[in-house]
Design a protein around this motif. Structure first.
Motif, PDB file in Angstrom:
ATOM      1  N   ARG A  60      13.270  -0.014   0.322  1.00  0.00           N
ATOM      2  CA  ARG A  60      11.678   0.278   0.326  1.00  0.00           C
ATOM      3  C   ARG A  60      11.241  -0.390  -1.024  1.00  0.00           C
ATOM      4  N   GLY A  61      10.298  -1.083  -1.042  1.00  0.00           N
ATOM      5  CA  GLY A  61       9.653  -1.817  -2.271  1.00  0.00           C
ATOM      6  C   GLY A  61       8.152  -2.335  -1.555  1.00  0.00           C
ATOM      7  N   SER A  62       7.645  -2.949  -2.710  1.00  0.00           N
ATOM      8  CA  SER A  62       6.142  -3.400  -2.626  1.00  0.00           C
ATOM      9  C   SER A  62       6.099  -4.654  -2.870  1.00  0.00           C
ATOM     10  N   ARG A  63       5.154  -5.744  -2.305  1.00  0.00           N
ATOM     11  CA  ARG A  63       5.181  -7.142  -2.604  1.00  0.00           C
ATOM     12  C   ARG A  63       3.653  -7.063  -3.027  1.00  0.00           C
ATOM     13  N   THR A  64       3.573  -7.790  -4.194  1.00  0.00           N
ATOM     14  CA  THR A  64       2.004  -8.168  -4.415  1.00  0.00           C
ATOM     15  C   THR A  64       1.974  -9.667  -4.659  1.00  0.00           C
ATOM     16  N   GLU A  65       0.787 -10.212  -4.244  1.00  0.00           N
ATOM     17  CA  GLU A  65       0.627 -11.524  -4.058  1.00  0.00           C
ATOM     18  C   GLU A  65      -0.644 -11.861  -4.807  1.00  0.00           C
ATOM     19  N   VAL A  66      -0.741 -12.776  -5.964  1.00  0.00           N
ATOM     20  CA  VAL A  66      -1.982 -13.180  -6.758  1.00  0.00           C
ATOM     21  C   VAL A  66      -2.208 -14.615  -6.384  1.00  0.00           C
ATOM     22  N   GLU A  67      -3.580 -14.866  -6.177  1.00  0.00           N
ATOM     23  CA  GLU A  67      -3.845 -16.295  -5.879  1.00  0.00           C
ATOM     24  C   GLU A  67      -4.938 -16.389  -7.116  1.00  0.00           C
ATOM     25  N   VAL A  76      -0.490 -19.708  -6.195  1.00  0.00           N
ATOM     26  CA  VAL A  76       0.021 -18.374  -5.433  1.00  0.00           C
ATOM     27  C   VAL A  76       0.989 -18.161  -6.492  1.00  0.00           C
ATOM     28  N   LYS A  77       1.231 -16.682  -6.477  1.00  0.00           N
ATOM     29  CA  LYS A  77       2.339 -16.017  -7.243  1.00  0.00           C
ATOM     30  C   LYS A  77       2.539 -14.747  -6.680  1.00  0.00           C
ATOM     31  N   ALA A  78       3.860 -14.544  -6.422  1.00  0.00           N
ATOM     32  CA  ALA A  78       4.265 -13.150  -5.629  1.00  0.00           C
ATOM     33  C   ALA A  78       5.085 -12.246  -6.391  1.00  0.00           C
ATOM     34  N   GLY A  79       5.041 -11.322  -6.692  1.00  0.00           N
ATOM     35  CA  GLY A  79       6.024 -10.242  -7.019  1.00  0.00           C
ATOM     36  C   GLY A  79       6.498  -9.195  -6.368  1.00  0.00           C
ATOM     37  N   ASP A  99      10.684  -8.797  -9.483  1.00  0.00           N
ATOM     38  CA  ASP A  99       9.700  -9.819 -10.033  1.00  0.00           C
ATOM     39  C   ASP A  99       8.573  -9.136 -10.158  1.00  0.00           C
ATOM     40  N   VAL A 100       8.352  -8.367 -11.429  1.00  0.00           N
ATOM     41  CA  VAL A 100       7.101  -7.452 -11.387  1.00  0.00           C
ATOM     42  C   VAL A 100       5.927  -8.271 -11.951  1.00  0.00           C
ATOM     43  N   LEU A 101       4.987  -8.080 -11.486  1.00  0.00           N
ATOM     44  CA  LEU A 101       3.657  -8.751 -11.843  1.00  0.00           C
ATOM     45  C   LEU A 101       2.858  -7.632 -12.541  1.00  0.00           C
ATOM     46  N   PRO A 102       2.260  -8.195 -13.371  1.00  0.00           N
ATOM     47  CA  PRO A 102       1.140  -7.259 -14.270  1.00  0.00           C
ATOM     48  C   PRO A 102      -0.060  -6.834 -13.240  1.00  0.00           C
TER      49      PRO A 102
END
Length: 146
Positions: A60-67, A76-79, A99-102
């Motif tokens: 289990r995990g979560s993915r964050t994508e920032v444009e 685009v950066k994904a964490g 790869d944790v994003l703030p």
């Protein structure tokens, strides 16, 4: 295997695809490293780890994508944050790189502290995983039942 015996065992789910070619490949007995050749051991370990992964809890995990937009260019950066490694603990052939994003807010304006231009060259795409290859073959209706 000890972790599964200690309470993390989950019954394998039936997949949505069944080619009726043969039952799933699985280990039928315990084997010690010194009993077989190096190549046989690698195959045995792959089959055993795949079987144990099928009996392990979901990862289990979560993915964050920032444009991000800068000077009319979009980046685009994904964490990824892994909450529970589940089957990943027994199957090292797949991995989720944490790869944790703030935290960001939608439409947040960020100040730039630095902008570096790095010279590089294009890279070939990564090789397909077994699951990706099988998915593509199913979608394109190619391959055999075996």
């Amino acid at each position: 295997a000890q972790t599964l015996l200690a309470g993390r065992f989950t019954s394998p789910r039936a997949g949505s695809n069944d080619d009726h070619a043969h039952p799933p490949i699985h280990p039928v007995r315990r084997c010690e490293r010194h009993e077989i050749t190096d190549e046989s051991w690698r195959i045995y370990e792959l089959i055993t780890r795949h079987f144990l992964a099928c009996c392990s809890p979901d990862a289990r995990g979560s993915r964050t994508e920032v444009e991000i937009s800068c000077a009319g260019e979009f980046f685009v950066k994904a964490g990824v944050i892994v909450h529970d490694r589940g089957w990943l603990d027994v199957y090292p052939y797949s991995n989720w790189v944490e790869d944790v994003l703030p935290p960001f807010q939608i439409n947040e304006v960020l100040p730039f502290s630095a902008l570096d231009m790095i010279e590089s060259a294009t890279q070939p795409p990564q090789l397909l995983t077994e699951a990706e290859l099988i998915g593509l073959m199913d979608r394109e209706k190619i391959g055999t039942d075996a």
